[in-house]
Design a protein around this motif. Structure first.
Motif, short mmCIF file in Angstrom:
data_model
loop_
_atom_site.label_atom_id
_atom_site.label_comp_id
_atom_site.label_asym_id
_atom_site.label_seq_id
_atom_site.Cartn_x
_atom_site.Cartn_y
_atom_site.Cartn_z
N THR A 1 4.78 2.90 10.32
CA THR A 1 4.78 3.57 9.03
C THR A 1 3.44 4.24 8.77
O THR A 1 3.38 5.29 8.11
N ASP A 2 2.36 3.66 9.32
CA ASP A 2 1.02 4.18 9.08
C ASP A 2 0.89 5.64 9.50
O ASP A 2 0.20 6.42 8.85
N LEU A 3 1.52 6.02 10.61
CA LEU A 3 1.43 7.39 11.09
C LEU A 3 2.76 8.11 11.05
O LEU A 3 2.85 9.28 11.43
N CYS A 4 3.79 7.42 10.59
CA CYS A 4 5.15 7.98 10.51
C CYS A 4 5.54 8.61 11.85
O CYS A 4 6.13 9.68 11.91
N ALA B 1 17.19 4.20 4.11
CA ALA B 1 16.27 5.19 3.55
C ALA B 1 14.93 4.56 3.18
O ALA B 1 14.06 5.24 2.64
N GLY B 2 14.76 3.28 3.51
CA GLY B 2 13.50 2.62 3.22
C GLY B 2 12.65 2.32 4.44
O GLY B 2 11.61 1.68 4.34
N TRP B 3 13.10 2.81 5.61
CA TRP B 3 12.34 2.60 6.86
C TRP B 3 11.87 3.95 7.36
O TRP B 3 12.58 4.96 7.20
N MET B 4 10.69 4.01 7.97
CA MET B 4 10.14 5.30 8.40
C MET B 4 11.03 6.01 9.42
O MET B 4 10.92 7.24 9.58
N MET B 5 11.93 5.31 10.08
CA MET B 5 12.81 5.99 11.02
C MET B 5 13.80 6.90 10.30
O MET B 5 14.35 7.82 10.92
N TRP B 6 14.03 6.68 9.02
CA TRP B 6 14.82 7.63 8.25
C TRP B 6 14.08 8.96 8.15
O TRP B 6 14.68 10.04 8.32
N LYS C 1 0.86 -1.19 0.00
CA LYS C 1 0.00 0.00 0.00
C LYS C 1 0.89 1.23 0.00
O LYS C 1 1.90 1.29 0.70
N CYS C 2 0.51 2.23 -0.80
CA CYS C 2 1.24 3.49 -0.86
C CYS C 2 0.56 4.49 0.07
O CYS C 2 -0.56 4.95 -0.21
N ILE C 3 1.22 4.83 1.17
CA ILE C 3 0.64 5.67 2.20
C ILE C 3 1.11 7.10 1.98
O ILE C 3 2.30 7.40 2.07
N VAL C 4 0.16 7.99 1.70
CA VAL C 4 0.48 9.39 1.43
C VAL C 4 0.44 10.17 2.74
O VAL C 4 -0.60 10.23 3.41
N HIS C 5 1.57 10.76 3.12
CA HIS C 5 1.67 11.46 4.39
C HIS C 5 1.64 12.97 4.23
O HIS C 5 2.24 13.53 3.31
N ARG C 6 0.96 13.61 5.17
CA ARG C 6 0.80 15.06 5.17
C ARG C 6 2.11 15.75 5.57
O ARG C 6 2.82 15.28 6.46
#
Length: 647
Positions: free
Chosen positions: A417-420, A311-316, A276-281
């Motif tokens: 990742t859902d809420l970064c 660079a592929g994990w939300m912690m980046w 799923k491609c999650i678009v973040h604000r």
């Protein structure tokens, strides 16, 4: 569980959290003497809290007057609907000769960028992107290692209102195309190779496949890991050197967009289907990160913040936002255990790191390797250790305080990742209790519910939810115009509440323990058991290197099956099986004892390094794993297919 550390009174009073609280007390006429009071205020009066967070934490932009606009549904809530910001303007507040980024590679290469140099980098990339036709709303993709260029490209992309997405270079071409083809990037930045564990891995053959599979590309820029001649991949490719040397650095242009304009596209793991491609604000993620960094991690201007990530994990993404706190970002690329198990602790001393971020698995590996940085390293600069990615066991808490540093704020945190960002995390002003996450995150109203949606008390395990909207809820999923996938992912189980999919419980000290993902919860005899309860016991055995536990449908019920990788000097004989089962029975319960314990040579893991219980479960129950490209080592599953014990 026992208290293991607490800050001094002086540290509490000098924390940014308490300074934030004192300014809020004066402004809003509340009494906010401690974290719990501040948290209650943040959820009872969210307009006040988020408005004050904007001001105190130094958001740059036009704030507007509408802090929260409620919609018909939970997910329709919008924060700062009449505000405008530019992410790059917030990340580049400093422009001087102090350090913005410090980079180390396992190869021994290093690079330091001042804030002024980072501005220059961003300026030339911004000019290049504009000349290539990138405009607001377009997408730019990066298939790059964890290097300073990756951050500079991200900042340049969002400076013009385009959307940034990234993946690590260990992805195969199919896995990458499963992600990037949905995003339809206009420009791709890629590397030619990368090192890991003392070996080099080429990306050039995969890069040809990726470029040919992305028909929307207007250009591809190849950044060589080492300084060498550019590779040829097509008529629209440029070497990094030729790309940046076309332009002269000048002032970066900041075009402000509305607060909820897209910033990032992140991806679900994809182990059960196409990611799923999650678009973040933009503003939502930034203000959430600012609160977590400044108030929960006590990051201050001039601090040096490190997180071990690709660079592929939300912690980046979380790490890059530390620039908005005017902190220096410390990057490391390569294996954390190369050239020695002490490599990351060497980095802490070499860079005077103040916040050291790692995964729970890393700490477990350090413990099993019996390394003791408290005896070999200075670490005097270090104030905070953050851990996420999986549950941090009580034994890992013991290891940190006995073998790394005694006076340290160990902050276990959990989100996704859902809420970064985080739903539960740290409190720099309160005690740390062994095996616990300290608190609910500020601005997030956490509940733990049973299957019927009833709140559970302390010591009862259930589903982790948020009963309050928060700014970093995703804007949308790509290719989900009606929002059906989005609603199903977070709001189908409990009406009007964000369902995170974690199995958790409140502790006696108002902390939280995460017992694993809900979709991997064990269910023998109809009793739900979190996988972390078993891992915390099994992984404490020196004979066990790693383990995965699943619930397998069997003869009309479910049975627990434990798979282990034994250490080099050990054998999974009947005596070791007996010891494992006995420990689980005595330390947990008879229900936690597996029906089978099976030794395997390898376990499948995702690209971000997490063990994939769902993939193992699928194979064990005779199903196929629909997207093996999401796994870093899909060949590990071959062994499970042939196991007679599972038939």
């Amino acid at each position: 569980m026992s208290q293991i550390w607490e800050p001094t009174k002086k540290a509490r009073q000098e924390s940014r959290l308490m300074d934030f609280a004192r300014t809020a007390e004066n402004r809003f006429n509340h009494e906010l003497p401690n974290y719990d009071a501040i948290h209650n205020w943040s959820t009872d009066y969210p307009e006040e809290f988020w408005s004050h967070a904007w001001d105190y934490l130094g958001m740059i932009g036009t704030k507007g007057s509408k802090v929260i606009t409620k919609g018909k549904l939970f997910q329709d809530t919008v924060f700062f609907s009449d505000s405008e910001i530019n992410i790059a303007e917030n990340l580049l507040q400093r422009n001087d000769e102090t350090l913005a980024i410090i980079w180390h590679s396992e190869t021994g290469e290093t690079l330091k960028l001042t804030w002024a140099e980072l501005h220059g980098y961003v300026s030339v990339i911004q000019q290049g992107l504009i000349e290539m036709g990138v405009k607001e709303g377009d997408s730019v993709a990066a298939w790059l290692p964890n290097r300073p260029e990756t951050i500079a490209i991200m900042i340049a992309t969002v400076s013009i209102g385009a959307i940034f997405t990234s993946a690590s270079p260990d992805f195969g071409s199919k896995g990458l195309l499963d992600r990037f083809s949905q995003v339809e990037p206009k420009v791709l930045f890629a590397t030619d190779q990368y090192p890991y564990g003392g070996k080099w891995f080429s990306c050039t053959e995969r890069l040809h496949d990726v470029v040919s599979g992305l028909p929307t590309l207007q250009g591809t820029i190849v950044i060589p890991y080492l300084d060498k001649d550019p590779i040829e991949i097509g008529e629209n490719n440029l070497s990094w050197r030729n790309f940046v040397e076309q332009y002269t650095a000048r002032d970066v242009k900041f075009v402000r967009q509305e607060f909820n304009h897209p910033w990032y596209i992140l991806y679900s793991s994809g182990t059960t289907g196409k990611p799923k491609c999650i678009v973040h604000r933009s503003g939502g993620v930034l203000i959430k990160h600012l609160v977590e960094h400044g108030l929960q991690c006590d990051i201050k201007p001039g601090d040096r913040v490190f997180y071990y990530t690709t660079a592929g994990w939300m912690m980046w993404n979380w790490l890059a936002s530390a620039l908005a706190s005017k902190a220096t970002v410390v990057l490391y690329d390569g294996s954390p255990f190369y050239p020695t198990p002490y490599s990351l602790f060497d980095l802490v001393d070499q860079t005077s790191t103040t916040l050291f971020g790692i995964s729970a698995k890393y700490l477990d590996s350090c413990s099993k390797a019996r390394i003791s940085p408290v005896d070999s390293h200075d670490l005097s600069s270090l104030r905070t250790i953050c851990s996420t990615g999986s549950t941090l066991s009580a034994e890992a808490f013991d290891y940190v305080y006995s073998s790394i540093k005694t006076n340290i704020h160990l902050q276990s945190m959990s989100g996704g990742t859902d809420l970064c960002g985080c739903l539960v995390g740290g409190d720099p002003t309160g005690p740390v209790h062994r095996g616990e996450i300290q608190k609910s995150a500020l601005g997030v109203g956490i509940e733990i519910l049973n299957e019927n949606g009833d709140p559970l008390g302390k010591g009862q395990q259930g589903e982790l939810v948020s009963n309050t909207p928060f700014p970093s809820m995703p804007l949308s999923f790509l290719n989900d115009e009606a929002g059906e996938k989005y609603n199903k992912a977070y709001f189908e189980k409990y009406l009007g509440k964000w369902h995170q999919g974690d199995f958790a419980e409140w502790t006696a000290t108002n902390g939280v323990v995460i017992h694993g993902r809900s979709d991997t919860t064990l269910n023998p005899g109809g009793v739900r058991i979190g996988t972390a309860e078993i891992y915390n016991i099994v992984d404490s055995f020196s004979e066990i290197s790693e383990s995965v536990v699943i619930s397998q449908e069997w003869e009309g019920d479910n049975r627990i099956v434990l798979f282990v990788i034994v250490s080099e000097s050990a054998t999974l004989d009947e005596e070791l099986k007996r010891k494992i089962k006995s420990s689980l029975r005595e330390q947990a319960s008879p229900r936690h004892v597996p029906s089978l314990i099976i030794s395997v040579p390898d376990l499948p893991r995702t690209r971000s390094g997490k063990l994939s219980e769902l993939a193992v479960k699928a194979v064990a129950e005779g199903s196929s794993v629909s997207n093996t490209e999401a796994l870093a080592n899909p060949e590990a599953l071959d062994y499970f297919v042939e196991l007679k014990e599972l038939q």
